[in-house]
Structure formats: C-alpha cells, structure tokens
Design an enzyme around this catalytic site. Structure first.
Site, PDB file in Angstrom:
ATOM      1  N   ASP A  99       1.418 -12.448  12.713  1.00 10.04           N
ATOM      2  CA  ASP A  99       0.912 -13.885  12.714  1.00 10.04           C
ATOM      3  C   ASP A  99       1.200 -14.248  11.314  1.00 10.04           C
ATOM      4  OD1 ASP A  99       0.028 -13.661  15.502  1.00 10.04           O
ATOM      5  OD2 ASP A  99      -2.072 -14.148  14.959  1.00 10.04           O
ATOM      6  N   HIS A 155       2.898  -5.135  13.029  1.00 10.04           N
ATOM      7  CA  HIS A 155       3.431  -4.259  14.229  1.00 10.04           C
ATOM      8  C   HIS A 155       5.096  -4.319  14.004  1.00 10.04           C
ATOM      9  CE1 HIS A 155      -0.200  -4.907  16.677  1.00 10.04           C
ATOM     10  NE2 HIS A 155      -0.420  -5.892  15.807  1.00 10.04           N
ATOM     11  N   SER A 260      -1.970 -12.091   3.322  1.00  7.29           N
ATOM     12  CA  SER A 260      -1.068 -11.860   2.016  1.00  7.29           C
ATOM     13  C   SER A 260       0.476 -12.264   2.509  1.00  7.29           C
ATOM     14  CB  SER A 260      -1.029 -10.514   1.535  1.00  7.29           C
ATOM     15  OG  SER A 260      -0.113 -10.280   0.494  1.00  7.29           O
TER      16      SER A 260
END
Length: 297
Positions: A99, A155, A260
């Site tokens: 995200d 991922h 981050s």
C-alpha cells in the site's frame, strides 16, 4: 474534538515546522528509542499509543486480521484479513508490493532518476558500489511512499527468484515530500536494502527487477522472511547476502516497522500502468508496471 484534531494535523503539516520536528533532531537515537518503545508489551501503553497515533494520522484498522494488539509493534506490522487485497494476476503485470502513495515515477534517464522535481540522483548511489545497475539503464521506476498509518508488509510483485540482498547502512531522514524537496539524494543517505530478483514466469521471464526498501525516521528495521533476517541500525552481520528464494506473486516478502519508502525498478521495455502517477494512492496487488505483449501472442 474533531476540530482540535484537525488543527493539530494542520499544525504538524506546516512545512517548516514539520521539517524541524522530524529532521532537526537526533534522528538515529530517536529511531532506536522508538524501536524499543514499540516493543513494550502492555495493553494500556499500546491503547494510549494508538490513540495518540490517530490524532495525527488516518489510521484505519478495519481490514486488520487482529483488532487487539499487545504492543505498538504488533499494530505497525499487522496482517490483513484474508481477501483484503486483490492481486492482479495477469502474467505481464508487476503489481505494487505494498500500500502506498506514488511518488516520482517514470523512465530512468540512462542511470539517473528523480526523488522529487529538480532533485536527481544516480542509481549507483542508491544501489551501492557493489551493485551493477546496467540491467535497469533506460528502464522504469516507481517510488512508493508508505505513511505511518498504512499496512506495512510488502509482497512479491511477480513470480520471481530473489538472488541477492545488499544491506547499506545510513541515516534515518524523514522521507515525506517536504524532506524530499529539501534534502538532495535523500534516498541515498538513508538505511536501505537492495533486493535483486529475476522474474520466473510470464512474457518477461528471465528479466531482472529490483526492490529497494528505504528506512526513515522512527523506522530502520526491515524483516525479510525469505532470509529469516532482521536488518536494523545495530545490524552487524554480512552486508552482501546471496540467496535463491523462490516467491509467488503476492507472497509476503517482509515488513517495515512504521512507514517508509519502496522503490521498484524494472528494465527497459516495461511501462507504467494506467493510473500510476505522482500523488495517487494505490494498494498492494494493484497493477504497477506492464511488460507489453504483442497481440495474439
């Protein structure tokens, strides 16, 4: 209450104050302190910390697998409910590993790219002196900024084999847009890892990709599941880590502690997918980069 919360957020977002509060402080010491504090396993401390966190962010835990947490760290690194993210499975697509809010993106000019308008940096400075960046010359890149409130796991963007990880020690500058417009080569100054992989299926099989997680203030720990390794400010192990980790598209690679940036690199021939532009919010599994496929192939 809502009015006072909005006022607090607006004050914190004021550029000069934000830069002062998040960068003109002992960044590394504060980051280490935050790391220790987040590990305190006390329900009351955790609930109060999350309540304060919500004053300054749009934290939404509705899609979290667990709704109660023993520590702030557990909340930062929360898992999602099954099916909370849809993975674009088209074989020519690289999906977003996380995200994020899209930052600078587009073609790599030779071996140079931008962290923000007017702030170029060289791939070699980001990847470190041990890495050959020729595979990504004139390729494409996407900078993905994770805010503190977002889901912090990342991922695999495609079926791939991770062949090498390089850990590069560094600082913990804030990586928000305010800092990116003021600090040159910021990504090249911060603690980071370079994950080199090769696509193992689809029309781009055999092509190289790179995923570069970059740490920031309050976050300088990176868990890599496929190496069973935690990289952090006090890490004293090997910095060059050859491996052969086979991952399926969408499989979890690791997590950040807090928020981050991840920079994704693809070689020449890939192009940005529709909707990928500076400032756009995207989710893990959304189409990010595409390898063109000839009609009828």
């Amino acid at each position: 209450m809502k009015t006072s919360t909005r006022a607090l957020r607006q004050l914190f977002l004021q550029e000069d104050l934000n830069f002062l509060l998040t960068n003109r402080i002992p960044r590394i010491a504060l980051t280490k302190l935050m790391g220790r504090f987040s590990q305190i396993r006390n329900p009351l401390v955790c609930r109060l910390s999350i309540a304060v966190w919500r004053l300054f962010t749009d934290l939404d835990l509705s899609d979290a697998k667990q709704q109660r947490f023993a520590s702030l760290h557990d909340c930062f690194t929360r898992e999602l409910q099954p099916g909370a993210r849809q993975i674009e499975m088209a074989p020519e697509i690289l999906t977003s590993p996380c995200d994020a809010i899209v930052g600078a993106c587009g073609p790599v000019a030779g071996r140079q790219l931008f962290q923000a308008k007017g702030f170029p940096y060289a791939m070699q400075d980001l990847f470190g002196p041990s890495q050959d960046t020729s595979a990504f010359q004139d390729g494409s890149f996407v900078t993905l900024r994770l805010t503190s409130a977002m889901y912090h796991r990342f991922h695999a963007p495609q079926d791939c084999v991770v062949e090498h990880v390089t850990h590069i020690a560094g600082d913990t500058w804030n990586v928000n847009p305010i800092a990116l417009q003021r600090v040159e080569r910021l990504f090249c100054r911060n603690e980071r890892a370079v994950l080199r992989a090769r696509i193992s299926s689809g029309p781009a099989m055999g092509q190289a990709i790179a995923i570069v997680p970059v740490a920031a203030i309050l976050v300088a720990s990176l868990r890599l599941h496929f190496l069973n390794l935690l990289l952090h400010l006090g890490y004293r192990g090997a910095n060059e880590l050859p491996c052969e980790a086979r991952l399926r598209k969408g499989e979890e690679m690791g997590w950040f502690q807090h928020g981050s940036t991840i920079i994704v690199f693809a070689p020449k021939g890939f192009e940005l997918c529709p909707g990928i532009a500076n400032g756009e919010r995207i989710r893990m599994g959304q189409a990010l980069l595409r390898y063109p496929v000839e009609s009828g192939s």
